[in-house]
Enzyme design. Sequence first.
Site, PDB file in Angstrom:
ATOM      1  N   ALA A 362      21.869 -52.219  92.581  1.00  0.00           N
ATOM      2  CA  ALA A 362      21.391 -52.809  93.829  1.00  0.00           C
ATOM      3  C   ALA A 362      22.251 -54.016  94.142  1.00  0.00           C
ATOM      4  O   ALA A 362      22.999 -54.506  93.295  1.00  0.00           O
ATOM      5  CB  ALA A 362      19.918 -53.199  93.712  1.00  0.00           C
ATOM      6  N   MET A 363      22.134 -54.503  95.384  1.00  0.00           N
ATOM      7  CA  MET A 363      23.005 -55.587  95.840  1.00  0.00           C
ATOM      8  C   MET A 363      22.209 -56.584  96.659  1.00  0.00           C
ATOM      9  O   MET A 363      21.409 -56.219  97.524  1.00  0.00           O
ATOM     10  CB  MET A 363      24.160 -54.996  96.684  1.00  0.00           C
ATOM     11  N   GLU A 364      22.481 -57.884  96.414  1.00  0.00           N
ATOM     12  CA  GLU A 364      21.674 -58.977  96.954  1.00  0.00           C
ATOM     13  C   GLU A 364      22.124 -59.485  98.309  1.00  0.00           C
ATOM     14  O   GLU A 364      21.998 -60.679  98.603  1.00  0.00           O
ATOM     15  CB  GLU A 364      21.695 -60.149  95.968  1.00  0.00           C
ATOM     16  N   ASN A 365      22.642 -58.648  99.182  1.00  0.00           N
ATOM     17  CA  ASN A 365      23.040 -59.113 100.512  1.00  0.00           C
ATOM     18  C   ASN A 365      21.933 -59.986 101.095  1.00  0.00           C
ATOM     19  O   ASN A 365      20.759 -59.595 101.114  1.00  0.00           O
ATOM     20  CB  ASN A 365      23.289 -57.927 101.445  1.00  0.00           C
ATOM     21  N   GLU A 398      17.120 -58.905  92.608  1.00  0.00           N
ATOM     22  CA  GLU A 398      17.866 -59.149  93.847  1.00  0.00           C
ATOM     23  C   GLU A 398      17.275 -60.313  94.630  1.00  0.00           C
ATOM     24  O   GLU A 398      18.008 -61.068  95.283  1.00  0.00           O
ATOM     25  CB  GLU A 398      17.895 -57.879  94.698  1.00  0.00           C
ATOM     26  N   HIS A 401      18.542 -63.607  93.597  1.00  0.00           N
ATOM     27  CA  HIS A 401      19.859 -63.911  94.166  1.00  0.00           C
ATOM     28  C   HIS A 401      19.781 -64.584  95.542  1.00  0.00           C
ATOM     29  O   HIS A 401      20.751 -65.197  95.977  1.00  0.00           O
ATOM     30  CB  HIS A 401      20.676 -62.630  94.315  1.00  0.00           C
ATOM     31  N   GLU A 420      24.527 -63.952  88.052  1.00  0.00           N
ATOM     32  CA  GLU A 420      23.923 -62.812  87.369  1.00  0.00           C
ATOM     33  C   GLU A 420      23.101 -63.205  86.145  1.00  0.00           C
ATOM     34  O   GLU A 420      22.077 -62.574  85.850  1.00  0.00           O
ATOM     35  CB  GLU A 420      25.004 -61.798  86.990  1.00  0.00           C
TER      36      GLU A 420
END
Length: 963
Positions: A362-365, A398, A401, A420
């Site tokens: 997953a990505m914390e945009n 996420e 972040h 991280e």
Amino acid sequence: MASIFGSLRICVTLPRIRCLSTCGTRNDTQSILRSYLLRSSHILKTRNCSTSAIMTSLANKPADSGGFRLPLDVKPTHYDLTIKTDLENSIFEGVVKIDLDVKKETSTIVFNSADLKLNNASLYSDALKIKQLDTSPSLDDKAERCLLSFPTPLPAGSKATLSIGFSGELTGAMMGYYKSSFEHEGTKKYYTLTQFEPTAARRAFPCWDEPLLKATFAVTMISRTDTVNLSNMSVASEEIYEPQTTKIKDPSLEALFSALTTEDSHKAQWKVSKFETTPPMSTYLVAYANGRFAYLESSYKSPLSGKTRPLRIYSTPDVIHQAQYALDIKAKVLPIYEEIFDIEYPLPKLDTLVAHDFDAGAMENWGLITGRTSAFLLDPQKADMAAKKRVTVFQSHEIAHMWFGDITTMEWWDYLYLNEGFATLMGEVIIVDRVYPEWKVDSEFISEHLNDALDLDAKLSSHPIEVHCPDANQINQIFDSLSYAKAGSVLRMLSNYVGQEHFLKGVSIYLKKHLYGNTVTKDLWQGISESTGVDVPKIMDNWISKIGFPVLTVIENENGILVRQDRFLESGPAEEKDNETIWTVPLSLLTANGDKVNVDNSVVLDTREKTLAIDTSKPFKLNAGTYGVYRVLYSDERFAAIAKEAAKGDTVFSLNDRIGLVHDIMALSKAGFCKVSSALTIVDILHEEKEFLVWDSIARNIITLVSTWWEHEAVVNDLDAFRRALFAPIVQRLGYEYSPSESVDISQLRTRAVGQAAVAGDTTVVEELKTRFAEYMKTKDDSRIPADLFRTTILVGVKHGGRQEYEFAKALYENPTTPPSKSISAIMAMCGSQDEGCIKDTFSYILSKARNQDIIYFLNGLQMMNYPTRRRCAQFFKDNYTELAKRYEGNFSFKDVVSSAFGNLTKEEDYQQIVDFFKDKDTSRYNLALSQTLESLRASRSWINRSTTDVSEWLSEWKKRSL
């Protein structure tokens, strides 16, 4: 970002297969790798290994890109970004206008761009009041940079605006701006999304693609009217584009709009979505997506301001019903984060987009989290505990972040751990513990993260937590267990030493001092030092800046105990040149007198040796609570005494102590500091343990033994008999049925026990699961298979079945409506088939039909579910290297594909064949993972040679006692 191995770890319930990561790995350039190998040459010599062979195999690397960082003569302050997405034709195009601060007089501008066609570059200078054109931009494909030259220099201290048109293809690359697919009602459909971390924003639009160069972003999206546009911020306005009536006020956008067509329809087919402007942020956090999405909606009320913010989760319509739990978790944890940090979430909304094709987990945009289906979806009717934990951890990680990384961002990728490591500790332990205290996540952290980090860091080919990143290949490789798990473990150790309340106060101070800014390590230490009064750099610097960790040897004498620290290596005692670091080690000394237990968290070891005056006739233990990032070596007699006391339960030694004891002695036996028989004796002593997490640590380590001795049939058979003796009685006691009223611990213990008994070949368990699977195949009704046992049941059904069972599992994988956990279970089952024709089909299937993101699951399945296919799996990788390298070009996960293909081989000829295969390859994308794989192979080989007799004799004696 959450590594895919975080998902795999929970989903597969097997030890992580890596010779690195993750939570992953990739690493360095030729010069850095060369220095690693020079430092590690002693192990190659002492283990009969050829240094020159490795050097030759890894020699073909591109030279270090010394100019990877952009010049700072101009800095961006704001982007007006317009993107037109054409899903039908798989193309995108756009215009970006970038406001610049001119720091030094210059007539050239250098920025990042890759895989884009650029056009119509122009520059307007406020000071000069002129517009200049560059019709021939100079592109450096290798450096992924573009240079524009203009006849009139820009004066220092002035402002300018750069405008560039761009276009590109929408591919399935899983980076940049890419397309993903799903099937709905028999039709394949597409949507788009972004994945920019760490260096792929430049593949979507021209930009200054470095974390330090923050700017604000105003995003405009042009798309078909029947699609949904998403970005970091809320939609400010949305209107239909009508060619006859819509006025184009901005000449630079005319080309975009003139290409739009209503085709044969009388109604407009395109719309324009304008999003609100973001706060200052780094390019890797910019996000947008376009597709025919459905969503679920909720909200939360800020405990700081009382403001209510909308929360949504988006996915394709076929799976949106599986997204409610992830949305609920988001609503639960956001206010907790605000309270802990005393900083309100600053954006007007927070969305999550679930993607069918995603490289990482997953990505914390900022404002638009993205991730895999397995990270965010679960069956709302039959959610198993593993799925609940997985989704909870991903969503919480996420959201952490949003503060660590998004509001306050590392200055450069050297400091990735500031993102991280904190997201691992905060998102997966501290916050989750407040939502689900019954999960005992602090204890689970020991197996899930601490032990995983120590396994990787016990290699000479490890790297420091804070590591130099000279280019994109190096950056991609450090998304591994050192940046995630070791960093989180070191921070957890610091939190325990200074006290969690003071630690979190220091973190809040750090965040507040650097809101919307960039940071380095010393900034964090200053915040925690301010809240605690502790000289944090003195304690922490070597943990962050040096490779490795210590083993503490405890020698008992008439004065108490002598404690000595040396670097721990999985290959055995470190040579002097590799044993120079002296860590400041919080000893957390536990002493007991009857039922009275005392833990002294103040004592530290900051020299090579120290004597501690304690009464060794009473129970004692270092590293109470297993918060320290180190192993502890006692005499065999003391290990046994600790185990016997631990077998009594929580009276003296806690759950954390018992978990750490099991992991420590097994790792020490692998390195030759003690015998495997000593480790097995401790496991045997603990055979009446009641806590799931202790049994989980036992299971993981027995799996490691079986996996290491996989080609020694007699040893494996005896280990499986030992495993059956441990776990089958638990199955008999707990049965196969789950109750909502039972504890989480009991549920998880049942799941683990059934799984271990089944894989060890317990006849009663195997027959029970085969019967349930057969009924499922016959009726298509899985109601007799508890959700928590679904994976084990389908594995057993296919392993002990034939073509019909295999095809049934394949259909489960191909059915996109099943929960992601079932799809992954189906992959594992396919790989576990004992039918030769089915296995041949599986190898063909990987390249012909499997999604790229799932190849790692197939390789791991072939390695762990089916030992006879291990070398075939390695050969498959070699035979298809060119295609695999192309498919994963630029992706994080190729390093993990490399590790998974070779990471379980143990013979000398395996080692040489790997070296020979890679010696003419450009390994710069995965050279650290490769060197770690080779090192692991050697360590396993040494372990087998040293310990086979010891293991066999202990098991033989155990069998005699058991009769």
